[in-house]
Design a protein around this motif. Sequence first.
Motif: not given
Length: 163
Positions: A31, A33, A37, A41, A64-65, A68
């Motif tokens: 991904a 980000l 983005d 969060l 939390d990153v 993803k």
Amino acid sequence: MKALILAAVLLAPLPALAQSLALTGPTGQKAILSAADIATLPRVKVTFDDHGTKQNFEGPLLIDVLAKVGTPTGANIHGAELATVVLVTAKDGYQVAIGLAEADPGTRANRIILADRMEGAPLAANAGPFQMVIEGDVRPARSTRMVSAIEVRRLSTGKAADH
Ligand SMILES: Nc1nc2c(c(=O)[nH]1)N[C@H]1C(S)=C(S)[C@@H](COP(=O)(O)O)O[C@H]1N2
Ligand SMILES: [Mo]
């Protein structure tokens, strides 16, 4: 002329890409980000001591990153995942590796964040767009500035015991 147009089309997204973060998850899921983005969060504030100066950083938890791109979190960090590492790479080539469990607030009280602000302001060009901040580190060597890529890699060679 055609070549010129092609070059313009290819180069146009580069400034935007430079401000983004390339993520690779434990099974190869990728991904990109953007700063926007990352800003969506949940945010955490961490005070960090850089050579005797207290600095107030703010940003999402690193875990939390990583979530993803399919990275296990919380109670799912067990068994073989305890041998999973997070490789953080900066624009200048600086690299820091940590164990995935270190980033789990359920495992360690000290938090790890991917800061995008310091003292309430966006990070300076030599620190941003993202800086990994590891609460409680005694020296700032792992406090990677200008983070541009993060890769989660499973290193386990043992039995993937589930306990
Ligand atoms: N991208 C990047 N981050 C980095 C470094 C670096 O060379 N490149 N040096 C590290 C080291 S060794 C230290 S002590 C601190 C220095 O932070 P400062 O330059 O903000 O004082 O940044 C850390 N983060
Ligand atoms: Mo350092």
